[in-house]
Enzyme design. Structure first.
Site, short mmCIF file in Angstrom:
data_model
loop_
_atom_site.label_atom_id
_atom_site.label_comp_id
_atom_site.label_asym_id
_atom_site.label_seq_id
_atom_site.Cartn_x
_atom_site.Cartn_y
_atom_site.Cartn_z
N SER A 55 0.82 -1.22 0.00
CA SER A 55 0.00 0.00 0.00
C SER A 55 0.85 1.26 0.00
CB SER A 55 -0.93 0.01 1.22
OG SER A 55 -1.87 -1.04 1.16
N GLY A 238 -4.46 -1.96 -0.62
CA GLY A 238 -3.68 -1.66 -1.81
C GLY A 238 -3.47 -0.17 -1.98
N GLY A 240 -3.02 3.61 -4.22
CA GLY A 240 -3.64 4.37 -5.29
C GLY A 240 -4.99 4.96 -4.94
N CYS A 266 -9.31 -1.94 4.02
CA CYS A 266 -8.55 -0.81 3.49
C CYS A 266 -9.03 -0.42 2.09
CB CYS A 266 -7.05 -1.12 3.54
SG CYS A 266 -6.02 0.37 3.57
N GLN A 270 -12.92 0.85 0.46
CA GLN A 270 -13.23 1.90 -0.50
C GLN A 270 -13.92 1.32 -1.74
OE1 GLN A 270 -9.28 3.44 -0.99
NE2 GLN A 270 -9.16 4.06 1.16
N PHE A 311 -7.06 7.79 1.39
CA PHE A 311 -8.38 8.06 0.84
C PHE A 311 -9.43 7.49 1.79
CE2 PHE A 311 -5.53 8.19 -2.74
CZ PHE A 311 -6.03 9.20 -3.56
N HIS A 356 -6.36 -2.39 9.17
CA HIS A 356 -5.67 -3.66 8.94
C HIS A 356 -5.83 -4.60 10.13
CE1 HIS A 356 -3.23 -2.67 5.27
NE2 HIS A 356 -3.65 -1.47 5.63
N GLU A 358 -5.19 -7.68 10.27
CA GLU A 358 -4.14 -8.72 10.35
C GLU A 358 -3.01 -8.31 11.29
OE1 GLU A 358 -2.28 -5.78 7.86
OE2 GLU A 358 -4.30 -6.62 7.81
#
Length: 382
Positions: A55, A238, A240, A266, A270, A311, A356, A358
């Site tokens: 990410s 991820g 972007g 995450c 979105q 974002f 997250h 995890e």
């Protein structure tokens, strides 16, 4: 990015922000030039997991913790096959690491992987600047070849770089071929995981719960997802701008139409937001670190969580929303700034969180979310 491995220890370095602010220090890691979006991470530990988190692709990470590299680098903690940050900024790098698992220094690892960094600057001042002005483009220039180059020329190079808004990056970091993470112990379920920049610990957390995880490329189609005959579908984190992720949004809508149990984290949160008809927007400086307080509105409990997002989803906090796939509501919210940190559908088995669970690195407060996913699959099977 251009790099060299010679003379890093003593080479001068300069960090140039797109608004003209300049910090001068020493090279750390590879010597050369690199560009990206300047962001800061507040984690006191877990630098190895941060560096290898996909990410962070195309981002220059500023560490707010003053001492970095104290435990060196080992071969067990990476979250992917390589370092993904485009640049690294620290105040006081460790001169000698000390840990029984350490195999090499962090500086050696950065040099080995060609990651340009800078040390010896006031990272508190830089972090305050980014909080006030927002995340922005940045360049790091290290080595003798940049000595004497006018600041205006370096600034022009920074301003010529692409911005993070509008960047479509998930396919650049995702797996190219499907692979399988087998269940640990007895296999209970099969999950198709769409890799948008997945961290290694995520399928491991599912495997611990008896899930066989088929990790698919970011370009996977609905047909690819259902070719593995999944009991559930997972969408990963991820990099972007989610506004560019039309392909994954279409795949998620196909999953929602089939009412298959769905879980996203995450970037996946979105994607769910967009699939339901909500918009997304860029945060001023984002959430990055392992100490973000989030409230689970379904239980009222507060958990300390690991974040890495710039974002967020634009969904109403004060009402249930009607969507093409049934009623939806905001399930989690950040207590620092009221940013949407989770969504859930009320009429079918689908939910997501912006952080997250995890926990690599980070606290384990949110591990229950994987159990919630298992419960959805159990209910659907029943």
């Amino acid at each position: 990015m251009t790099t060299s491995t010679r003379g890093a220890a003593k080479a001068p370095a300069v960090l140039v922000l797109e608004d003209g602010r300049i910090f001068r220090g020493r090279a750390y890691g590879a010597v050369g030039e690199t560009f990206g979006e300047a962001v800061f991470s507040t984690g006191m530990t877990g630098y190895q997991e941060t560096l290898t988190d996909p990410s962070y692709h195309r981002q220059v990470v500023v560490m707010t913790a003053p001492h970095v590299g104290n435990t060196g680098v080992n071969d067990e903690d990476p979250e992917s096959s390589r370092i993904w940050v485009s640049g690294y900024v620290v105040r006081d790098p460790a001169r000698v690491p000390s840990n029984w698992r350490s195999r090499r220094t962090l500086d050696e690892e950065l040099v080995k992987q060609g990651v340009v960094g800078i040390s010896g600057i006031d990272t508190r001042a830089l972090t305050r600047h980014l909080r006030e002005r927002g995340a922005m483009r940045v360049g790091i220039f290290s080595g003798e070849s940049w000595v004497g180059i006018r600041d205006e020329a370096l600034l022009a190079k920074v301003r010529s770089q692409p911005e993070m808004k509008g960047a479509n990056l998930s396919a650049e970091v995702a797996t190219k071929e499907t692979y399988v993470v087998p269940a640990i112990g007895e296999k209970r379920f099969t999950v198709a995981a769409v890799d948008l920049g997945i961290k290694g610990m995520t399928p491991h957390r599912m495997a611990e719960r008896g899930i066989e995880v088929h990790v698919l490329p970011a370009t996977a189609t609905v047909e690819d997802v259902y070719a593995v005959d999944p009991d559930g579908v997972f969408f990963s984190n991820g990099p972007g701008d989610p506004a560019t992720a039309d392909g994954p949004v279409a795949v998620m809508q196909g999953v929602l139409e089939r009412r298959t149990p769905l879980f996203g984290i995450c970037f996946g949160n979105q994607i769910l937001g967009r699939a339901l008809g909500f918009g997304t927007y860029k945060l001023k400086y984002g959430h990055r670190g392992i100490n973000q307080p989030v409230q689970d509105r379904t239980t009222g409990k507060v958990e300390v969580t690991a974040h890495n997002h710039g974002f967020a989803v634009d969904a109403p906090l004060d009402k249930v929303s009607e969507t093409p796939y049934g009623r939806a509501e905001v399930s989690h919210v950040c207590l620092n700034d009221q940013v949407v940190e989770g969504l859930q559908l009320l009429d079918q088995p689908a939910f997501s969180v912006q952080y997250h669970p995890e926990a690599a690195a980070g606290p384990h407060d949110a591990a229950y979310l994987f159990d919630r996913f298992v419960s959805l699959m159990e209910a659907e099977r029943a």
